[in-house]
Structure formats: C-alpha cells, structure tokens
Design a protein around this motif. Structure first.
Motif, PDB file in Angstrom:
ATOM      1  N   PHE A 157       0.795  -1.195  -0.024  1.00 31.14           N
ATOM      2  CA  PHE A 157      -0.092   0.129  -0.122  1.00 31.14           C
ATOM      3  C   PHE A 157       0.724   1.158   0.089  1.00 31.14           C
ATOM      4  N   PRO A 158       0.959   1.864  -0.878  1.00 27.19           N
ATOM      5  CA  PRO A 158       1.834   3.242  -1.125  1.00 27.19           C
ATOM      6  C   PRO A 158       1.403   4.492  -0.101  1.00 27.19           C
ATOM      7  N   HIS A 159       2.360   5.217  -0.178  1.00 26.36           N
ATOM      8  CA  HIS A 159       2.162   6.329   0.696  1.00 26.36           C
ATOM      9  C   HIS A 159       1.284   7.507   0.285  1.00 26.36           C
ATOM     10  N   ALA A 160       1.231   8.557   0.939  1.00 27.98           N
ATOM     11  CA  ALA A 160       0.284   9.595   0.532  1.00 27.98           C
ATOM     12  C   ALA A 160       1.001  10.155  -0.703  1.00 27.98           C
ATOM     13  N   GLY A 161       0.119  10.354  -1.827  1.00 29.18           N
ATOM     14  CA  GLY A 161       0.572  11.034  -3.048  1.00 29.18           C
ATOM     15  C   GLY A 161       1.294   9.851  -3.989  1.00 29.18           C
ATOM     16  N   GLY A 162       1.539   8.839  -3.392  1.00 29.82           N
ATOM     17  CA  GLY A 162       2.300   7.710  -3.806  1.00 29.82           C
ATOM     18  C   GLY A 162       1.388   6.859  -4.818  1.00 29.82           C
ATOM     19  N   SER A 163       2.305   6.168  -5.783  1.00 29.70           N
ATOM     20  CA  SER A 163       1.591   5.010  -6.600  1.00 29.70           C
ATOM     21  C   SER A 163       2.060   3.755  -6.289  1.00 29.70           C
ATOM     22  N   ALA A 164       1.457   3.016  -7.183  1.00 24.38           N
ATOM     23  CA  ALA A 164       2.097   1.575  -7.373  1.00 24.38           C
ATOM     24  C   ALA A 164       3.430   1.124  -7.604  1.00 24.38           C
ATOM     25  N   MET A 181      -8.232 -13.583  -1.436  1.00 29.96           N
ATOM     26  CA  MET A 181      -7.637 -13.959   0.023  1.00 29.96           C
ATOM     27  C   MET A 181      -7.702 -15.285   0.449  1.00 29.96           C
ATOM     28  N   THR A 182      -8.011 -16.282  -0.590  1.00 26.31           N
ATOM     29  CA  THR A 182      -8.139 -17.630  -0.222  1.00 26.31           C
ATOM     30  C   THR A 182      -6.506 -17.883  -0.424  1.00 26.31           C
ATOM     31  N   LEU A 183      -5.747 -17.176  -0.744  1.00 23.34           N
ATOM     32  CA  LEU A 183      -4.230 -17.577  -0.671  1.00 23.34           C
ATOM     33  C   LEU A 183      -3.593 -16.890   0.468  1.00 23.34           C
ATOM     34  N   ARG A 184      -2.775 -17.292   1.215  1.00 26.23           N
ATOM     35  CA  ARG A 184      -2.126 -16.762   2.285  1.00 26.23           C
ATOM     36  C   ARG A 184      -1.485 -15.425   1.956  1.00 26.23           C
ATOM     37  N   THR A 185      -1.934 -14.476   2.482  1.00 30.96           N
ATOM     38  CA  THR A 185      -1.633 -12.922   2.017  1.00 30.96           C
ATOM     39  C   THR A 185      -1.125 -12.051   3.283  1.00 30.96           C
ATOM     40  N   VAL A 186      -0.073 -11.265   3.008  1.00 31.90           N
ATOM     41  CA  VAL A 186       0.298 -10.189   3.926  1.00 31.90           C
ATOM     42  C   VAL A 186       0.590  -8.922   3.466  1.00 31.90           C
ATOM     43  N   PHE A 187      -0.068  -8.255   4.329  1.00 32.66           N
ATOM     44  CA  PHE A 187      -0.108  -6.687   3.830  1.00 32.66           C
ATOM     45  C   PHE A 187       1.149  -5.875   4.200  1.00 32.66           C
ATOM     46  N   PHE A 188       1.816  -5.039   3.429  1.00 32.00           N
ATOM     47  CA  PHE A 188       2.692  -4.169   3.725  1.00 32.00           C
ATOM     48  C   PHE A 188       2.220  -2.517   3.246  1.00 32.00           C
ATOM     49  N   GLY A 189       2.363  -1.682   4.497  1.00 34.92           N
ATOM     50  CA  GLY A 189       1.804  -0.328   3.859  1.00 34.92           C
ATOM     51  C   GLY A 189       3.123   0.557   4.352  1.00 34.92           C
ATOM     52  N   HIS A 190       3.126   1.756   3.532  1.00 28.53           N
ATOM     53  CA  HIS A 190       4.055   2.550   4.014  1.00 28.53           C
ATOM     54  C   HIS A 190       3.430   3.906   4.195  1.00 28.53           C
ATOM     55  N   ARG A 230       4.273  20.549 -10.574  1.00 24.18           N
ATOM     56  CA  ARG A 230       3.501  20.687  -9.274  1.00 24.18           C
ATOM     57  C   ARG A 230       1.794  20.483  -9.853  1.00 24.18           C
ATOM     58  N   GLU A 231       1.469  21.239 -10.676  1.00 23.54           N
ATOM     59  CA  GLU A 231       0.142  21.021 -11.146  1.00 23.54           C
ATOM     60  C   GLU A 231      -0.405  19.709 -11.567  1.00 23.54           C
ATOM     61  N   LEU A 232       0.586  19.080 -11.891  1.00 23.06           N
ATOM     62  CA  LEU A 232       0.299  17.452 -12.300  1.00 23.06           C
ATOM     63  C   LEU A 232      -0.008  16.640 -10.885  1.00 23.06           C
ATOM     64  N   PHE A 233       1.194  16.874  -9.914  1.00 24.73           N
ATOM     65  CA  PHE A 233       1.183  15.688  -8.707  1.00 24.73           C
ATOM     66  C   PHE A 233       0.560  16.414  -7.650  1.00 24.73           C
ATOM     67  N   MET A 234       0.265  17.446  -7.643  1.00 24.00           N
ATOM     68  CA  MET A 234      -0.319  18.029  -6.257  1.00 24.00           C
ATOM     69  C   MET A 234      -1.628  17.472  -6.056  1.00 24.00           C
ATOM     70  N   PRO A 235      -2.689  17.445  -6.884  1.00 21.00           N
ATOM     71  CA  PRO A 235      -4.134  17.039  -6.564  1.00 21.00           C
ATOM     72  C   PRO A 235      -3.897  15.804  -5.891  1.00 21.00           C
ATOM     73  N   PRO A 236      -3.374  14.574  -6.298  1.00 16.65           N
ATOM     74  CA  PRO A 236      -3.614  13.400  -5.516  1.00 16.65           C
ATOM     75  C   PRO A 236      -2.836  13.383  -3.987  1.00 16.65           C
ATOM     76  N   ILE A 237      -1.897  14.397  -3.989  1.00 14.60           N
ATOM     77  CA  ILE A 237      -1.272  14.883  -2.839  1.00 14.60           C
ATOM     78  C   ILE A 237      -2.359  15.232  -1.798  1.00 14.60           C
ATOM     79  N   ARG A 238      -2.680  16.452  -2.399  1.00 19.93           N
ATOM     80  CA  ARG A 238      -3.748  17.049  -1.595  1.00 19.93           C
ATOM     81  C   ARG A 238      -4.852  16.387  -1.059  1.00 19.93           C
ATOM     82  N   ALA A 239      -5.448  15.538  -1.935  1.00 20.82           N
ATOM     83  CA  ALA A 239      -6.487  14.752  -1.647  1.00 20.82           C
ATOM     84  C   ALA A 239      -6.337  13.390  -0.499  1.00 20.82           C
TER      85      ALA A 239
END
Length: 253
Positions: free
Chosen positions: A29-36, A87-96, A165-174
């Motif tokens: 799971f990515p950080h704020a403003g981050g992506s896969a 989730m039938t497969l053994r799964t682990v979550f990592f979030g930053h 900044r105009e491109l990347f700020m909207p997801p960061i702000r959200a």
C-alpha cells in the motif's frame, strides 16, 4: 496487470511479476501521493513463487483521470472489496506511511469477513491512536510542499517545477485531506495477527515510541525494526528491508 489466480482484471491492483501458483502474496500500500510503481522493483527481492502486488489509488498513473478519494472509510472499503476474492491465498499486507493506515483498515474489514491477512507490516507510521494532524486549519499548498519535501519522498524535487506541481499536487492534496479527517475518526479495531512496525531512526515523525505502539493494536505479537534514515529509509535500504521481510514470513509458507 492484475492479480493471478484466475480472477478478473482489476484497476485497483497491479502485479509486476505474476505467478501462476503463488505460495504467498504480498500486497503493498503506497504512501500519500504515492503510486503502485513505488514497489515496481520489489518482486525481484522475493522468492519466485511469492507474488508481490501493489494497490493503485485513483487519481494517479493510469487512473489519473479518476476522481481522488478523500475518505478512509471509502478507500479502505473499495480496496477490501477488490481484495476479498483473492484472500483464499495466504496474504500479507505491507503499508508505508499513509499506506500503513490503509492496510490496517483493510485488514480489519477483511478480518470481519473471516478472510483477513496472515500478517500486517507497517512502515513509517504512528499507531492509529497516536496520529496527529498536520494543521489546525486548511492545509495550504505551501504546507503540503514543506511536508512532502521534508519527508524526502520520490519525486519531491519535481514539485519545485510549477508544471509538475500542477500534475502531482491533486493526489497529494486529496491524500492529506483524507489523513487529516482520519485522525479525528474512531480507529479500526485491534487485529489478531502478527504486526511488524518498521521505521527510520532519523524520522522526526513518527517518533520510535509512536511506531512501537502498534503493539497496542494487536492481540498477537508485535515487533519493531529500525533502519538508518528518515521517513523514506526504505529507498536506501530496500534490499535489507526485503531480506528482513523474507526472514519473518518464511514461517508462514
């Protein structure tokens, strides 16, 4: 690309190295403003029969035209719905960072359906009950830029360019609107799975004790591991972090 295992393609999850019959799946799971794509290099750090997938938040990369989500309840609910069939497969979550909170909320939702992950790995994030707001009022772009720049995350330097900044700020702000609202909300219930909390020794926020307090959110064991560096310590220590994760998860597979 979607998760393997015969499920329909989903825009919410990306798998850079699909595995026909995975022995274990790690969902990141990515950080704020981050992506896969922040986790693009991770599959090569794990065994060939482990599948590494990353959550794709709306409003960025190939989902840039989709509206951002500014409610944790909605975001976690949508991700939980997408993950549930897998989730039938053994799964682990990592979030930053923000991703740790999203992963925790999704884990709690899926556990309530009887299909939670086998473990939760959180990174650079205070325990939910110790989270603090960034601002007492509206978060200005200047405040957000200072916060993102102070964290030293990927692409932070691009925000100095007005067009970028105009491109990347909207997801960061959200994402930061989501986080500010989340701090004031009731927190997810405790989970009964192992938790590992990672942090950088030079990260001013969260403080080490705030990270170790994840132990109060699980009825299972909780361990903490520090790496040299700040909020994005994992950029410099990706190989060491992956090795630590492999060693901890080997007992699960």
């Amino acid at each position: 690309m979607s998760l393997s295992s015969g499920q329909p393609a989903t825009r919410w999850l990306r798998t850079y190295r699909p595995v026909a019959v995975p022995r274990l799946r790690l969902v990141c799971f990515p950080h704020a403003g981050g992506s896969a794509s922040f986790f693009r290099s991770w599959p090569q750090k794990f065994p060939a029969d482990w599948e590494v997938s990353a959550v794709c938040y709306p409003g960025r990369e190939e989902r840039i035209a989709e509206p951002d989500i500014t409610s944790m309840a909605e975001l976690a609910g949508r991700v939980a719905d997408e993950l549930a069939p897998h989730m039938t497969l053994r799964t682990v979550f990592f979030g930053h960072s923000m991703g740790a909170s999203v992963a925790h909320e999704v884990a709690a939702l899926l556990a309530g359906r009887g299909a939670g992950p086998a473990a939760l790995l959180v990174s650079s994030r205070a325990a939910p009950h110790l989270l603090r707001r960034l601002s007492d009022g509206d978060l200005t772009d200047e405040k957000l830029l200072a916060t993102v720049g102070g964290h030293g995350g990927p692409g932070a330097e691009l925000l100095q360019d007005p067009e970028m900044r105009e491109l990347f700020m909207p997801p960061i702000r959200a994402d930061y609107r989501l986080l500010e609202a989340y701090v004031a909300e009731p927190k997810a219930p405790a989970v009964d799975i192992p938790v590992v909390a990672y942090f950088g020794t030079d990260d001013p926020q969260p403080a080490p004790d705030e990270v170790r307090a994840w132990a109060e959110l699980t009825s299972a064991r909780c361990e903490a591991r520090a790496f040299p560096g700040g909020h994005f310590y994992l950029r410099l220590h990706e190989a060491e972090l992956a090795r630590d994760i492999r060693e901890r998860l080997v007992a699960l597979v």
